[in-house]
Design an enzyme around this catalytic site. Structure first.
Site, short mmCIF file in Angstrom:
data_model
loop_
_atom_site.label_atom_id
_atom_site.label_comp_id
_atom_site.label_asym_id
_atom_site.label_seq_id
_atom_site.Cartn_x
_atom_site.Cartn_y
_atom_site.Cartn_z
N GLY A 78 0.77 -1.24 0.00
CA GLY A 78 0.00 0.00 0.00
C GLY A 78 0.80 1.28 0.00
N ASN A 120 -5.28 2.65 -13.07
CA ASN A 120 -4.32 1.67 -12.54
C ASN A 120 -2.93 2.26 -12.67
OD1 ASN A 120 -3.35 -0.88 -11.59
ND2 ASN A 120 -2.76 -1.38 -13.68
N HIS A 140 1.12 0.99 -13.16
CA HIS A 140 1.90 -0.19 -13.58
C HIS A 140 3.38 0.21 -13.64
CE1 HIS A 140 2.59 -4.04 -15.48
NE2 HIS A 140 3.40 -3.42 -16.31
N ASN A 167 1.48 3.09 -2.59
CA ASN A 167 0.77 4.05 -3.45
C ASN A 167 -0.47 4.60 -2.76
OD1 ASN A 167 1.94 4.49 -6.27
ND2 ASN A 167 2.18 2.27 -6.00
N ARG A 190 -15.60 -13.98 -8.60
CA ARG A 190 -15.46 -12.57 -8.97
C ARG A 190 -16.80 -11.85 -8.94
NH1 ARG A 190 -12.44 -11.08 -14.45
NH2 ARG A 190 -14.32 -11.88 -15.43
C1 GRF Z 1 3.48 -1.06 -7.58
O1 GRF Z 1 4.74 -1.30 -8.12
C2 GRF Z 1 2.46 -0.89 -8.68
O2 GRF Z 1 2.98 -0.28 -9.82
C3 GRF Z 1 2.10 -2.31 -8.99
O3 GRF Z 1 2.07 -2.95 -7.73
C4 GRF Z 1 2.92 -2.26 -6.83
C5 GRF Z 1 2.11 -1.87 -5.64
O4 GRF Z 1 2.89 -1.30 -4.63
N1 GRF Z 1 0.86 -2.39 -9.72
P1 GRF Z 1 2.24 -0.69 -3.31
O5 GRF Z 1 1.37 -1.79 -2.71
O6 GRF Z 1 1.43 0.50 -3.74
O7 GRF Z 1 3.38 -0.33 -2.43
#
Ligand code: GRF
Length: 203
Positions: free
Chosen positions: A19, A112, A114, A21, A70
């Site tokens: 988490g 999203n 990536h 991000n 799902r």
């Molecule tokens: C990040 O590298 C994101 O780009 C990818 O998964 C990872 C998540 O990291 N989709 P975090 O859980 O936000 O630290």
């Protein structure tokens, strides 16, 4: 519903892991921020660090194990999204693929992040894919989500060099720092109506 709104956008973050991000979005959109507020965290994993980060910031957090079902997951998520009057969903390390019906319903309101410069290296282990391919530059992409995996229109990309002695871990860490800038920037662009489906901002 169309962006821009005449109020801060209400965000939901979906995360399966640590988490970081999520934390960057919480920090970027503090209470009373004019662009957005993080109102809801959904995780498919009870053990996700994202759940405790959300709780530490008094953000409502729900663990909804995906299991093999799902449809049930999406029904439960839909109820939460309605209850919290969510305007925009940010997938952040969410390791499940959502149904085409769900992505169509949220088209333009589902993002999203990536860890590669899409369209290069979609899917799992993007940083290792970049190392194996021998590219000299990689980075991250925030994109609108469509029915494919990592195929929707890019909104923000940020670049980093790939160094000769990089490992998957060192490259991932360098990219992650850029992710933490890119995601809030992309959210601001989307909620202010400055980027819609077919525009692209390169860094
Ligand atoms: C990040 O590298 C994101 O780009 C990818 O998964 C990872 C998540 O990291 N989709 P975090 O859980 O936000 O630290």
């Amino acid at each position: 519903m169309m962006f821009p709104l005449e109020r801060p956008a209400r965000l939901a973050v979906f995360a399966s892991g640590r988490g970081s991000n999520l934390s960057s979005l919480i920090a970027a959109f503090p209470p009373a921020d004019p662009f957005a507020s993080v109102e809801l965290l959904v995780s498919n994993k009870r053990s996700a660090g994202a759940l405790s980060s959300a709780e530490a910031h008094n953000i409502s957090a729900y663990a909804l194990p995906f299991g093999g079902d799902r449809e049930r997951f999406e029904r439960e998520v839909d109820a939460l999204l309605r209850a919290f009057r969510i305007d925009l969903i940010c997938l952040a390390g969410f390791m499940r693929v959502l149904s085409p019906e769900f992505t169509a319903r949220w088209a333009g309101r589902l993002l999203n992040i990536h860890p590669s410069l899409l369209p290069a290296f979609p899917g799992l282990h993007a940083q290792q894919q970049a190392l194996s391919a021998g590219v000299r530059e990689s980075g991250c992409t925030v994109h609108f989500v469509d029915a494919g995996v990592d195929t929707g229109k890019p909104i923000v990309q940020r670049r980093v060099p790939v160094l000769p002695d990089d490992t998957e871990e060192t490259l991932a860490a360098r990219i992650l720092l850029e992710e933490h800038q890119a995601y809030p920037e992309a959210v601001r662009l989307v909620v202010s109506g400055r980027v819609k489906a077919h525009e692209r901002i390169m860094r």
